[in-house]
Motif scaffolding. Structure first.
Motif, PDB file in Angstrom:
ATOM      1  N   ASP A  96      51.514  35.764  44.904  1.00  0.00           N
ATOM      2  CA  ASP A  96      51.554  34.755  43.844  1.00  0.00           C
ATOM      3  C   ASP A  96      50.133  34.378  43.436  1.00  0.00           C
ATOM      4  OD1 ASP A  96      54.308  34.167  43.267  1.00  0.00           O
ATOM      5  OD2 ASP A  96      54.466  33.283  45.262  1.00  0.00           O
ATOM      6  N   HIS A  97      49.762  34.773  42.214  1.00  0.00           N
ATOM      7  CA  HIS A  97      48.468  34.394  41.625  1.00  0.00           C
ATOM      8  C   HIS A  97      47.305  34.722  42.567  1.00  0.00           C
ATOM      9  CE1 HIS A  97      50.923  32.458  38.636  1.00  0.00           C
ATOM     10  NE2 HIS A  97      51.437  31.623  39.524  1.00  0.00           N
ATOM     11  N   VAL A  98      47.331  35.905  43.154  1.00  0.00           N
ATOM     12  CA  VAL A  98      46.313  36.283  44.147  1.00  0.00           C
ATOM     13  C   VAL A  98      45.071  36.820  43.447  1.00  0.00           C
ATOM     14  CG1 VAL A  98      45.758  37.867  46.026  1.00  0.00           C
ATOM     15  CG2 VAL A  98      47.974  36.711  45.978  1.00  0.00           C
ATOM     16  N   THR A  99      43.945  36.207  43.781  1.00  0.00           N
ATOM     17  CA  THR A  99      42.646  36.639  43.274  1.00  0.00           C
ATOM     18  C   THR A  99      41.750  37.005  44.449  1.00  0.00           C
ATOM     19  OG1 THR A  99      42.787  35.295  41.271  1.00  0.00           O
ATOM     20  CG2 THR A  99      40.580  35.923  41.996  1.00  0.00           C
ATOM     21  N   LYS A 100      41.050  38.134  44.328  1.00  0.00           N
ATOM     22  CA  LYS A 100      40.081  38.539  45.342  1.00  0.00           C
ATOM     23  C   LYS A 100      38.808  38.997  44.652  1.00  0.00           C
ATOM     24  CE  LYS A 100      38.235  39.482  49.235  1.00  0.00           C
ATOM     25  NZ  LYS A 100      37.829  38.350  50.119  1.00  0.00           N
ATOM     26  N   LEU A 160      41.004  41.671  42.219  1.00  0.00           N
ATOM     27  CA  LEU A 160      42.368  41.270  41.865  1.00  0.00           C
ATOM     28  C   LEU A 160      42.268  39.955  41.092  1.00  0.00           C
ATOM     29  CD1 LEU A 160      44.295  41.957  45.219  1.00  0.00           C
ATOM     30  CD2 LEU A 160      44.133  43.444  43.209  1.00  0.00           C
ATOM     31  N   ASP A 161      42.966  39.883  39.989  1.00  0.00           N
ATOM     32  CA  ASP A 161      42.787  38.748  39.090  1.00  0.00           C
ATOM     33  C   ASP A 161      44.131  38.073  38.810  1.00  0.00           C
ATOM     34  OD1 ASP A 161      41.844  36.942  37.263  1.00  0.00           O
ATOM     35  OD2 ASP A 161      41.366  38.401  35.709  1.00  0.00           O
ATOM     36  N   GLY A 162      44.472  37.072  39.661  1.00  0.00           N
ATOM     37  CA  GLY A 162      45.722  36.343  39.470  1.00  0.00           C
ATOM     38  C   GLY A 162      46.947  37.226  39.593  1.00  0.00           C
ATOM     39  N   SER A 175      40.526  49.907  41.154  1.00  0.00           N
ATOM     40  CA  SER A 175      41.429  49.043  40.381  1.00  0.00           C
ATOM     41  C   SER A 175      42.109  47.984  41.244  1.00  0.00           C
ATOM     42  CB  SER A 175      42.491  49.906  39.685  1.00  0.00           C
ATOM     43  OG  SER A 175      43.239  50.653  40.617  1.00  0.00           O
ATOM     44  N   GLY A 176      41.876  47.991  42.565  1.00  0.00           N
ATOM     45  CA  GLY A 176      42.409  46.934  43.421  1.00  0.00           C
ATOM     46  C   GLY A 176      43.543  47.357  44.343  1.00  0.00           C
ATOM     47  N   GLY A 196      42.367  45.231  38.320  1.00  0.00           N
ATOM     48  CA  GLY A 196      42.939  44.122  39.060  1.00  0.00           C
ATOM     49  C   GLY A 196      44.261  43.596  38.566  1.00  0.00           C
ATOM     50  N   HIS A 197      44.873  44.286  37.606  1.00  0.00           N
ATOM     51  CA  HIS A 197      46.152  43.861  37.048  1.00  0.00           C
ATOM     52  C   HIS A 197      47.171  44.997  37.132  1.00  0.00           C
ATOM     53  CE1 HIS A 197      44.559  40.184  35.122  1.00  0.00           C
ATOM     54  NE2 HIS A 197      43.480  40.908  34.881  1.00  0.00           N
TER      55      HIS A 197
END
Length: 258
Positions: free
Chosen positions: A21-25, A33-35, A54-55, A230-231
């Motif tokens: 859930d809405h993970v950002t790294k 990783l963008d949300g 790409s994550g 990241g998406h």
């Protein structure tokens, strides 16, 4: 081929097992990783594809608790992995097994002990029970005659199959596969992929796979997720993603790798 024992208390097939859930790294100024929002249902085989960087591997490393997210929550089998106490993290980690690009076997231990060490020390299995499980798994991966070999006496493909058996010995609810053939000579790749196909077909284990082996992804996946920057830019069954992708970036990527 003998199936491994079913893992303890498996979740109901089709119920949600993993949720981001809405993970950002971030690594420095780079947002990997963008949300990110995505989920994996129990018993499903999900493959992550996309360009390097790409994550994809970051997702697996977050699930293994090798990394921590900067924002967001991760849940496994209804239990929160991040944020969580150290005790809770250890309990959730028992549900997850991972096979890495490198085999990471203990060179000073014979094959049998490489597989039994964690079930005995972490799960508290008796030596006899752990050894029986290990022998069953070695039979599954086609190495029943290698119990007393040391890793250095095995080919790269055989070492990777031992690593797969070692991950399964912990009876994880989910198996993470991170480019497991990338370090192998080309002639060894097919044997390892065949073992993973058998596991996908004969067990109820949930699989989350990062691979550039597109034919393998097409064969084993229930769902394929295309990552870029990241998406998740596109997801669907393999016949849709590989046969009729909607996103230009997906078409461009598949055109380069197929």
């Amino acid at each position: 081929m003998k199936e491994p024992d079913a893992h303890a208390n498996p979740p109901v097939d089709g119920s949600e097992l993993i949720r981001f859930d809405h993970v950002t790294k971030r690594f420095g100024g780079n947002t990997v990783l963008d949300g990110l929002d995505f989920s994996v249902d129990a018993g499903k085989h999900v493959t992550l594809i996309g360009p390097s960087g790409s994550g994809k591997t970051t997702i697996l490393r977050l699930l293994m608790t090798l990394l921590k997210p900067d924002e967001g929550t991760i849940t496994v089998a209804g239990e929160q992995l991040f944020p969580a106490s150290e005790k809770q993290v250890r309990e959730v980690r028992k549900k997850i097994g991972m096979v890495f690009q490198q085999f990471n076997l203990f060179p000073n231990m014979k094959v049998l002990r490489n597989i039994t060490e964690a079930p005995v020390t972490v799960l508290g299995l008796s030596k006899d029970e752990a050894e029986q499980r290990a022998r069953d798994l070695l039979d599954l991966v086609g190495l029943a005659d290698k119990c007393d070999a040391y890793p250095t006496q095995l080919s790269g493909g055989q070492q990777q199959r031992v690593a797969i058996a070692r991950a399964l010995a912990m009876r994880p609810q989910v198996l993470l596969l991170d480019e497991v053939t990338s370090a192998l000579d080309p002639e060894l790749v097919a044997g390892v992929l065949d073992v993973l196909r058998d596991i996908a077909r004969t067990t109820d284990i949930t699989m989350l796979c990062v691979t550039h082996e597109m034919n393998f992804a097409r064969d084993i996946s229930d769902q394929v997720l295309m990552f870029d920057s990241g998406h998740v830019i596109e997801s669907g069954p393999p016949e849709k993603i590989f046969g009729d992708p909607e996103h230009d970036r997906t078409r461009e990527f598949l055109g380069a790798v197929l």
